[in-house]
Design an enzyme around this catalytic site. Structure first.
Site, PDB file in Angstrom:
ATOM      1  N   HIS A  57       0.840  -1.205   0.000  1.00  0.00           N
ATOM      2  CA  HIS A  57       0.000   0.000   0.000  1.00  0.00           C
ATOM      3  C   HIS A  57       0.872   1.250   0.000  1.00  0.00           C
ATOM      4  CE1 HIS A  57      -2.823  -3.059   1.578  1.00  0.00           C
ATOM      5  NE2 HIS A  57      -3.736  -2.340   0.944  1.00  0.00           N
ATOM      6  N   HIS A  78       1.293   1.833  -5.723  1.00  0.00           N
ATOM      7  CA  HIS A  78      -0.079   1.339  -5.806  1.00  0.00           C
ATOM      8  C   HIS A  78      -1.051   2.488  -6.063  1.00  0.00           C
ATOM      9  CE1 HIS A  78      -3.830  -0.662  -4.895  1.00  0.00           C
ATOM     10  NE2 HIS A  78      -4.029   0.145  -3.850  1.00  0.00           N
ATOM     11  N   HIS A 111      -6.409   7.321  -1.979  1.00  0.00           N
ATOM     12  CA  HIS A 111      -7.286   6.372  -1.295  1.00  0.00           C
ATOM     13  C   HIS A 111      -6.576   5.516  -0.252  1.00  0.00           C
ATOM     14  CE1 HIS A 111      -5.522   3.300  -3.895  1.00  0.00           C
ATOM     15  NE2 HIS A 111      -6.155   2.380  -3.192  1.00  0.00           N
TER      16      HIS A 111
END
Length: 841
Positions: free
Chosen positions: A504, A508, A542
């Site tokens: 993450h 990504h 996000h």
């Protein structure tokens, strides 16, 4: 009738008194009778009753005798309800009534003070010589009232002079008094309250025993009236105290700005409560055992101004004694008390007379001392102590909350400083900004809109330029204004706030943002300009500040984030971090939007980021699938568009699952390392990690990937293609990868069967020692991808594949919905194939 004369009528009435009585009762109103009586007494003339302070009380005989007998009690009742009523007024009224009842020529009222001395409270005649306030102590062989107060028995005497029991005669010297009745005023517990002295002058009949009895009966009212007055006054006093405390509470607790503010208000209200001239409040320092204060009541206009703090030991002075012992001190004369420190008076020129000093408690501990100085109208009383004791409770609560507020305020300031320091280090610096700004943004990037495009192949230093290219393109799609400098700072700061975790991370985020850009540019959607921009920025942000752990792990480990956000823990944190970055100076890429547009885009970004929580995916996809199957989908419906936005976020977040097989397989090592790190930590805490997170179950990954593609990825891509047919390559790529995973899963199942067969044969062989099979070296057709990585057959890798070390999957998922194959577990969205194949055995 013309011959009727007044003399005739008068004579008739004298001769027929029954007729007069009947006529008056039947035809004359009560008010008229009262008026006649008042005129008669006015004509006769009576001396008014005078208090010793010079005030006059109206002729009490007119108040009493002129009333109808059945209503006499109303005078005392009205008097006791008067807010200004005190003991002297009630007893003065009673004394006047008793004097009127026995036709006394005059009367005197003596009351007992706190020093057990008699003083003249009221007298009925101005013709007497001016008395002194104090008559004397309660003892025999002095005056008549002192003797009666001593014996507590009424006395009738017709010889005021020469009686050895009271040689001084009446308490107030008079030249004409010869006969007297003295009646003690007693409380229910036989406590002497005062003495009423009734007398007749020369020329009047002496008092009789019957008249003494009448006076006693009249003055029985003293105890009853006094008890009623005390009860009424106590209730009124308590009511005023309650109103006062309510005002104190509202004022203090509604305006707790600082400790100094609370202290000033306590001092002001304390002075009002006990009517003191000045007040001081000292707080206790338990560590140094000292009292300290920095706000003082100087008595001037600028009073209560914070000054230099003073400190002194807790065992010094009046305040120190109270703080050390908890004893309440009520000192009538400060200079006669050895604990009083005169130095302050010598320095200030102020004269301290009386002191009331009381401790302030909180949770059973003394936290301060309030000291009241110089009561305005005398000395501090027991009632002042009782009132202030209740007030001190509220003072303790207020000071406690003020201390808590100060701690919170200091913590908030520390937090702001920490945020300022962290924001400095978490924002892009000028050097990074200039390096990126000097790189020209290309006007066109070949193949960037292909679904097979590999964002992981882009060098890390060039990714911000690609982000700026895509963001600028989306802004220009709808001719929206933007500031390139703000875009550069925002992009670089976002990159800086992704942690260095295996999966993450910034790479990504970049791949997900690229996937969304591809959908926006290639499909015939009808998203609004704000929605397009929100989708892209939400993808970029996000997973901001992701710690490489799942939501479930954050809850189980009692993370502070889990305490703040009970659901979608990390997703809420990602959104709030996004807003924090936007609020930094020079980072607001939406500053040219209107207020309504700004509010809307933040709402859309929040919706999109929260949609990446796979716990919400199933419900969102099911609703969208149902609407699409019924042919009810409409781009004009805002709710329908928000469902497509949510599903698009999940599709972009899972973009690695539809990329070409050769690229997907190379990401496995990094992806699995993050999962295994969490599994290792869970196992160290005594927990059992799920299979996808368990290093000991690497060989089960092909089965998990099959379940993940079938249960989550394909349903997501298929409903996307149903709404946006241009996204069909997502479905095609996922189907192709599913075929590869199934082949590996089948090989894995075959190997397990062979292993079971070999174990069975070994068990059947008797008298043979079980030996551990030798470890075979990898053959030449096997590639080692990393030291940690397991091995994959050469036929599943391609030397021409991009050299990338970034991930291809996302978050762990719940179990698949019912209807899925029973032996297939659904891994997280972030799951990919393990690099080790059973083929390498």
């Amino acid at each position: 009738m013309a011959d009727l004369q007044p003399e005739t009528v008068t004579q008739f009435l004298f001769d027929n008194p029954d007729f007069l009585d009947s006529f008056v009762q039947q035809h004359v109103l009560e008010d008229k009778i009262r008026q006649w009586s008042q005129r008669k007494h006015k004509v006769q003339g009576h001396n008014p009753v005078a208090l010793t302070n010079g005030d006059l009380i109206k002729d009490q005989r007119s108040n009493w005798k002129n009333c109808v007998q059945s209503k006499k009690w109303r005078i005392l009742q009205d008097l006791t309800k008067d807010n200004t009523t005190n003991k002297a007024r009630v007893f003065t009224e009673l004394a006047a009534c008793a004097a009127e009842s026995v036709n006394a020529d005059g009367h005197n009222l003596y009351l007992v003070d706190e020093q057990n001395q008699l003083f003249l409270a009221s007298k009925s005649s101005r013709n007497q010589r001016a008395p002194t306030a104090c008559v004397g102590r309660i003892e025999p062989r002095t005056s008549l009232p002192a003797y009666v107060a001593y014996t507590k028995e009424s006395l009738l005497t017709n010889s005021l002079l020469g009686d050895p029991r009271f040689p001084l005669g009446m308490g107030v010297e008079t030249e004409r008094g010869v006969s007297a009745i003295a009646v003690p005023l007693l409380h229910g517990n036989n406590l002497i309250l005062g003495v009423v002295e009734l007398y007749r002058n020369y020329g009047s009949m002496p008092f009789s025993p019957e008249e003494e009895e009448v006076a006693e009966m009249m003055l029985v009212w003293a105890d009853i009236c006094m008890e009623y007055v005390e009860m009424y006054n106590s209730m009124m006093k308590q009511r005023k105290l309650n109103d006062f405390l309510l005002a104190v509470t509202k004022s203090i607790f509604q305006d707790i700005v600082s400790m100094d503010t609370v202290i000033m208000k306590i001092m002001n209200y304390a002075k009002k409560l006990v009517i003191a001239d000045r007040a001081s409040l000292f707080l206790v320092d338990t560590k140094s055992r000292e009292l300290y204060a920095r706000i003082f009541d100087t008595g001037r206009v600028e009073e209560h101004i914070p000054q230099k703090e003073i400190r002194f030991p807790m065992d010094r002075g009046v305040a120190g004694h109270v703080a050390s012992t908890g004893e309440v001190l009520n000192i009538a004369d400060a200079y006669t008390d050895s604990r009083f420190n005169r130095d302050v008076d010598l320095q200030t020129g102020y004269r301290t007379k009386s002191i009331l000093c009381m401790p302030i408690y909180n949770r059973g501990n003394i936290i301060g001392v309030v000291q009241m100085v110089n009561k305005i109208d005398g000395v501090f009383t027991k009632a002042d102590e009782e009132s202030f004791e209740t007030f001190a409770i509220y003072c303790g609560l207020a000071l406690h909350h003020a201390k808590l507020y100060d701690k919170i305020r200091r913590s908030e300031q520390k937090y702001r400083v920490a945020v300022e320091v962290l924001s400095y280090h978490s924002q892009c610096n000028d050097e990074e900004y200039m390096l990126t700004k000097n790189v020209p943004i290309p006007s066109d990037i070949p193949d960037i809109l292909d679904y097979d495009y590999s964002p992981w192949a882009i060098d890390s230093d060039h990714k911000p330029v690609y982000v700026l290219y895509m963001m600028r393109d989306i802004f220009k799609m709808h001719s929206q204004r933007f500031d390139l400098d703000d875009m550069i700072r925002f992009t670089l700061t976002v990159r800086k706030n992704y942690r260095n975790v295996p999966y993450h991370n910034w790479a990504h985020a970049f791949s997900v943002a690229h996937a969304m850009f591809t959908v926006i540019k290639t499909s015939e959607h009808r998203f609004t300009p704000i929605e397009c921009l929100a989708l892209y920025v939400a993808c970029l942000c996000h997973d901001l500040d992701h710690r490489g752990k799942t939501n479930a792990f954050m809850v189980k480990s009692a993370s502070p984030l889990a305490a703040i956000y009970s659901t979608s823990t990390m997703e809420h944190h990602h959104f709030n971090h996004t807003v924090t970055i936007l609020q930094n100076e020079g980072h607001n890429i939406f500053k040219h939007l209107t207020s309504a547009e700004y509010k809307q885009i933040l709402s859309d970004i929040r919706h999109c980021i929260l949609a990446t929580d796979l716990a919400l995916f199933f419900a969102n996809r099911s609703r969208l699938q149902d609407i699409a199957d019924k042919g009810e989908f409409s781009w004009d419906n805002a709710d329908h568009r928000r469902l497509v936005m949510a599903n698009s976020m999940t599709a972009a977040d899972l973009c690695s699952m539809y990329k070409p097989w050769k690229l997907q397989v190379q990401l496995v090592d990094v992806i699995m390392e993050e999962f295994w790190q969490q599994g290792d930590e869970e196992r160290s805490q005594g927990l059992t990690p799920m299979p996808m997170m368990d290093r000991q179950k690497k060989n089960e990954l092909p089965h998990l990937e099959v379940g993940f593609l079938v249960g989550i990825c394909l349903p997501c891509y298929e409903v996307m293609a149903q709404i946006l047919p241009e996204t069909k390559p997502m479905v095609n790529g996922a189907v192709a990868n599913l075929k590869k995973w199934r082949e590996l899963a089948d090989k894995e199942a075959l190997e397990k069967e062979k292993e079971k067969e070999r174990e069975k044969q070994t068990e059947e062989t008797q008298d043979e020692v079980i030996k551990e099979p030798p470890v075979t070296k990898p053959s030449d057709d096997v590639i080692v991808t990393s030291e940690k990585n397991t091995l994959l057959p050469a036929d599943v890798l391609d030397d021409s594949a991009s050299d990338t070390s970034f991930l291809a999957a996302d978050k762990p998922l719940p179990d698949p919905p019912s209807g899925r194959t029973s032996n297939t577990s659904v891994p997280s969205e972030k799951t990919v194939l393990s690099s080790q194949s059973e083929e390498s055995r």
